[in-house]
Write an enzyme that holds these catalytic residues in place. Structure first.
Site, PDB file in Angstrom:
ATOM      1  N   ASP A  36     -78.798 -75.576  16.550  1.00  0.00           N
ATOM      2  CA  ASP A  36     -78.469 -75.048  15.224  1.00  0.00           C
ATOM      3  C   ASP A  36     -79.674 -75.130  14.283  1.00  0.00           C
ATOM      4  OD1 ASP A  36     -76.807 -73.938  13.342  1.00  0.00           O
ATOM      5  OD2 ASP A  36     -75.697 -75.786  12.923  1.00  0.00           O
ATOM      6  N   HIS A  53     -84.963 -67.356  15.242  1.00  0.00           N
ATOM      7  CA  HIS A  53     -84.445 -67.288  16.614  1.00  0.00           C
ATOM      8  C   HIS A  53     -85.601 -67.272  17.620  1.00  0.00           C
ATOM      9  CE1 HIS A  53     -80.549 -66.901  14.986  1.00  0.00           C
ATOM     10  NE2 HIS A  53     -80.654 -65.655  14.605  1.00  0.00           N
ATOM     11  N   LEU A 147     -83.481 -79.036  38.357  1.00  0.00           N
ATOM     12  CA  LEU A 147     -82.686 -78.969  37.118  1.00  0.00           C
ATOM     13  C   LEU A 147     -81.757 -77.752  37.107  1.00  0.00           C
ATOM     14  CD1 LEU A 147     -82.231 -79.868  34.064  1.00  0.00           C
ATOM     15  CD2 LEU A 147     -84.067 -78.262  33.508  1.00  0.00           C
TER      16      LEU A 147
HETATM   17  C1  V07 Z   1     -81.397 -67.587  22.116  1.00  0.00           C
HETATM   18  C2  V07 Z   1     -83.064 -69.041  20.932  1.00  0.00           C
HETATM   19  C3  V07 Z   1     -82.657 -70.500  20.905  1.00  0.00           C
HETATM   20  C4  V07 Z   1     -81.939 -70.885  19.652  1.00  0.00           C
HETATM   21  C5  V07 Z   1     -80.523 -70.396  19.590  1.00  0.00           C
HETATM   22  C6  V07 Z   1     -80.280 -68.935  19.258  1.00  0.00           C
HETATM   23  C7  V07 Z   1     -81.332 -67.957  19.640  1.00  0.00           C
HETATM   24  C8  V07 Z   1     -82.904 -68.582  25.122  1.00  0.00           C
HETATM   25  C9  V07 Z   1     -81.942 -67.721  25.603  1.00  0.00           C
HETATM   26  C10 V07 Z   1     -81.653 -67.427  26.989  1.00  0.00           C
HETATM   27  C11 V07 Z   1     -80.365 -67.097  27.396  1.00  0.00           C
HETATM   28  C12 V07 Z   1     -80.079 -66.832  28.721  1.00  0.00           C
HETATM   29  C13 V07 Z   1     -81.078 -66.930  29.659  1.00  0.00           C
HETATM   30  C14 V07 Z   1     -82.357 -67.260  29.291  1.00  0.00           C
HETATM   31  C15 V07 Z   1     -82.638 -67.510  27.965  1.00  0.00           C
HETATM   32  C16 V07 Z   1     -81.283 -67.248  24.465  1.00  0.00           C
HETATM   33  C17 V07 Z   1     -79.798 -66.116  23.154  1.00  0.00           C
HETATM   34  C18 V07 Z   1     -80.344 -66.679  22.004  1.00  0.00           C
HETATM   35  C19 V07 Z   1     -78.658 -65.161  23.032  1.00  0.00           C
HETATM   36  F1  V07 Z   1     -80.807 -66.691  30.956  1.00  0.00           F
HETATM   37  N1  V07 Z   1     -82.854 -68.631  23.800  1.00  0.00           N
HETATM   38  N2  V07 Z   1     -81.871 -67.826  23.375  1.00  0.00           N
HETATM   39  N3  V07 Z   1     -80.253 -66.398  24.375  1.00  0.00           N
HETATM   40  N4  V07 Z   1     -81.929 -68.147  20.965  1.00  0.00           N
END
Ligand code: V07
Length: 256
Positions: A36, A53, A147
């Site tokens: 968050d 983000h 992991l």
């Molecule tokens: C997202 C970055 C981290 C903070 C929270 C919101 C934004 C990594 C992924 C991701 C998801 C699936 C995957 C590999 C990476 C991600 C979303 C948002 C929707 F297989 N960060 N991140 N996906 N944020």
């Protein structure tokens, strides 16, 4: 009792680091994280939310390395909730591109680290390009034994329980299950986390002291750790601090 300062060596050279946690203590096997404060981080800097983000995604990379370096078994990151669809369309569109962006740059290193990627949440509503990237990553990493990295995407704890209840009701209706056979294990086996043990430690950043619909069933016995630090500012040291606090609690329980 004297507190031992552990010096952890592990993973690649850049992972070599000294930490404040006890290397004789138990490392929590499954750590869940509510990431968050990305929007607030950006606002504080007069940047658009999407910049937060993007920076938050860099923190994901750092924390995956930090977890891998000390032998965490499972890391579950809350990336997108069922409520997040209510955000402005531009922001949702941007978020849905992050899995691809992350995987395009990281999948090679994750393979080298023997990391297995999987997703928990409802796949149906995800855009095709997002789902495709996720399925490819799951497929490519499915035989890795290091992991386990889970991303909660389009995940909601109550929706998950509703889905499980419907599936169980259907089994009863079809005569394949008797109501007396419904127990905790059966319910667990209908959740997205059916193959994943419950988290030992939940970390939430950015100052909110609540669970916000994350893993409601699974958090029944989990230790909680909160920090005011915004997710994009969250560093390896904070992560290890959470683990040190977890170990301190575990030792205190062990004493009674
Ligand atoms: C997202 C970055 C981290 C903070 C929270 C919101 C934004 C990594 C992924 C991701 C998801 C699936 C995957 C590999 C990476 C991600 C979303 C948002 C929707 F297989 N960060 N991140 N996906 N944020």
């Amino acid at each position: 009792m004297l507190e031992r300062l552990g010096k952890m060596l592990g993973g690649k050279q850049e992972d070599t680091t000294s930490t404040t946690f006890d290397d004789k203590g138990v490392i929590p096997h499954h750590i869940a994280v509510i990431m968050d404060g990305n929007g607030r981080w950006a606002k504080k800097r007069n940047l658009p939310r999407i910049a937060g983000h993007h920076q938050g995604m860099k923190t994901v990379k750092e924390i995956v390395r930090a977890a891998d370096a000390i032998g965490v078994g499972i890391l579950t990151m809350y990336a997108f909730s069922t409520e997040n669809w209510k955000r402005p369309k531009d922001e949702v569109d941007y978020l849905m591109k992050l899995p691809q962006e992350f995987l395009a740059t990281e999948l090679k290193e994750l393979m080298e680290r023997n990391v297995r990627i999987s997703m928990i949440g409802s796949r149906e509503e995800l855009p095709e390009h997002t789902l495709k990237a996720l399925l490819e990553a799951e497929q490519k990493t499915k035989n890795n034994t290091g992991l386990q990295l889970n991303f909660a995407l389009n995940y909601g704890g109550r929706v998950e329980i509703v889905k499980a209840m419907k599936e169980i009701a259907d089994l009863v209706k079809a005569g394949e299950l008797k109501p007396e056979q419904i127990d905790e294990e059966l319910i667990s086996s209908h959740l997205y986390t059916r193959e994943i043990p419950d988290p030992d430690l939940l970390i939430r950043t950015s100052g909110e002291i609540r669970v916000s619909n994350f893993m409601l069933w699974q958090l029944a016995y989990t230790e909680f750790w909160f920090t005011d630090v915004f997710w994009p500012d969250f560093k390896r040291e904070h992560f290890y601090q959470a683990i040190a606090d977890y170990q301190r609690r575990a030792r205190r329980y062990g004493a009674v």
